[in-house]
Write a protein that holds these residues in place. Structure first.
Motif, PDB file in Angstrom:
ATOM      1  N   VAL A 184       0.858  -1.198   0.000  1.00  0.00           N
ATOM      2  CA  VAL A 184       0.000   0.000   0.000  1.00  0.00           C
ATOM      3  C   VAL A 184       0.889   1.242   0.000  1.00  0.00           C
ATOM      4  O   VAL A 184       2.039   1.193   0.440  1.00  0.00           O
ATOM      5  CB  VAL A 184      -0.947   0.055   1.229  1.00  0.00           C
ATOM      6  N   GLN A 195       1.961   4.921   1.350  1.00  0.00           N
ATOM      7  CA  GLN A 195       1.897   5.717   2.590  1.00  0.00           C
ATOM      8  C   GLN A 195       2.330   7.151   2.278  1.00  0.00           C
ATOM      9  O   GLN A 195       3.363   7.351   1.641  1.00  0.00           O
ATOM     10  CB  GLN A 195       2.867   5.125   3.627  1.00  0.00           C
ATOM     11  N   ARG A 209      -4.246   5.208   7.642  1.00  0.00           N
ATOM     12  CA  ARG A 209      -5.148   4.871   6.519  1.00  0.00           C
ATOM     13  C   ARG A 209      -4.522   3.779   5.646  1.00  0.00           C
ATOM     14  O   ARG A 209      -5.203   2.860   5.189  1.00  0.00           O
ATOM     15  CB  ARG A 209      -5.478   6.125   5.686  1.00  0.00           C
ATOM     16  N   ALA A 210      -3.205   3.866   5.429  1.00  0.00           N
ATOM     17  CA  ALA A 210      -2.521   2.844   4.623  1.00  0.00           C
ATOM     18  C   ALA A 210      -2.554   1.481   5.333  1.00  0.00           C
ATOM     19  O   ALA A 210      -2.807   0.447   4.707  1.00  0.00           O
ATOM     20  CB  ALA A 210      -1.077   3.275   4.353  1.00  0.00           C
ATOM     21  N   ILE A 231      -4.754   0.429   7.579  1.00  0.00           N
ATOM     22  CA  ILE A 231      -6.142  -0.071   7.570  1.00  0.00           C
ATOM     23  C   ILE A 231      -6.461  -0.687   6.209  1.00  0.00           C
ATOM     24  O   ILE A 231      -7.016  -1.782   6.111  1.00  0.00           O
ATOM     25  CB  ILE A 231      -7.127   1.073   7.906  1.00  0.00           C
ATOM     26  N   SER A 232      -6.069   0.020   5.138  1.00  0.00           N
ATOM     27  CA  SER A 232      -6.339  -0.485   3.796  1.00  0.00           C
ATOM     28  C   SER A 232      -5.649  -1.834   3.574  1.00  0.00           C
ATOM     29  O   SER A 232      -6.253  -2.773   3.036  1.00  0.00           O
ATOM     30  CB  SER A 232      -5.864   0.551   2.768  1.00  0.00           C
ATOM     31  N   ALA A 233      -4.403  -1.961   4.018  1.00  0.00           N
ATOM     32  CA  ALA A 233      -3.662  -3.223   3.825  1.00  0.00           C
ATOM     33  C   ALA A 233      -4.355  -4.356   4.578  1.00  0.00           C
ATOM     34  O   ALA A 233      -4.547  -5.456   4.032  1.00  0.00           O
ATOM     35  CB  ALA A 233      -2.227  -3.060   4.305  1.00  0.00           C
ATOM     36  N   GLU A 246      -7.510  -4.501   5.587  1.00  0.00           N
ATOM     37  CA  GLU A 246      -8.814  -4.790   4.964  1.00  0.00           C
ATOM     38  C   GLU A 246      -8.647  -5.677   3.733  1.00  0.00           C
ATOM     39  O   GLU A 246      -9.464  -6.552   3.472  1.00  0.00           O
ATOM     40  CB  GLU A 246      -9.528  -3.483   4.600  1.00  0.00           C
ATOM     41  N   GLN A 247      -7.566  -5.460   2.969  1.00  0.00           N
ATOM     42  CA  GLN A 247      -7.341  -6.279   1.758  1.00  0.00           C
ATOM     43  C   GLN A 247      -7.095  -7.751   2.093  1.00  0.00           C
ATOM     44  O   GLN A 247      -7.321  -8.623   1.267  1.00  0.00           O
ATOM     45  CB  GLN A 247      -6.175  -5.717   0.954  1.00  0.00           C
TER      46      GLN A 247
END
Ligand SMILES: O=P(O)(O)OC[C@H]1O[C@H](OP(=O)(O)OP(=O)(O)O)[C@H](O)[C@@H]1O
Length: 183
Positions: free
Chosen positions: A96, A98, A132-133, A135-137, A139-140
């Motif tokens: 992701v 950052q 945010r980065a 969380i995104s990682a 979630e993936q």
């Protein structure tokens, strides 16, 4: 409780990184010296404040999440995953982007999979770009995020999820001011 953290923040030096007022502190920089008593104080406050029910992994980000993560992992006996700034190319690795207030780069998550229940902890949230980065990682991967906690919050950035903060600060060109605590 948190007396050491508050005093050390209120006496922290500030430097300019471009236009960004960057405070220098043992927890966020390892400089000039990280006292075990400060680390213990923070570990205890996190244990008290985080929802750890059924959590099986702690996720931190290289570099300045690591010492907090180690202390927290040893106190809770929950294993630690370090999100790195270089790739390993392992199966299931998630990359992701950052962006912080003064830098940009890539983050690489390994060791988290669907079905895991994790907490994220970090030293500081400023623009929220790193959280945010992370969380995104996560979630993936399909893992569940049980809770998120930072030692220091500066600014009120929205990370799209509830964020627990041990102390909130304001940073001017000359001084850090503690404006709120989790107590
Ligand atoms: O809310 P943000 O604007 O994202 O800022 C917070 C992030 O900035 C720092 O990391 P940095 O990437 O500078 O690396 P370091 O941990 O190696 O110092 C800090 O450790 C946080 O992770």
């Amino acid at each position: 409780m948190l007396d050491r953290l508050i005093h050390s923040l209120e006496t922290a030096p500030i430097m300019k990184r471009g236009e960004y007022n960057y405070f220098i502190h043992p927890i966020t920089d390892g400089v000039p010296l990280l006292e075990p008593a400060l680390l213990r104080e923070i570990g205890c406050a996190m244990v008290r404040n985080l929802d750890l029910e059924d959590v099986d992994k702690i996720v931190v980000c290289e570099a300045m999440g690591i010492h907090i993560g180690v202390a927290f992992s040893m106190m809770t006996d929950i294993p630690l995953v370090v999100v790195r700034k270089r790739p390993y190319g392992l199966p299931g690795e998630v990359a992701v982007h950052q962006a912080t207030g003064y830098s940009k780069g890539e983050l690489y998550l390994n060791g988290v999979a669907a079905g895991d229940r994790v907490v994220i902890i970090d030293d500081v949230c400023s623009t929220g770009g790193t959280l945010r980065a992370l969380i995104s990682a996560i979630e993936q991967t399909g893992a569940e995020i049980a809770d998120i906690c930072v030692v220091i919050g500066r600014g009120d950035e929205d990370i799209g999820r509830p964020l627990k903060t041990l102390v909130k600060i304001e940073v001017s060109e000359t001084q850090v001011r503690v404006v709120d605590t989790c107590l």
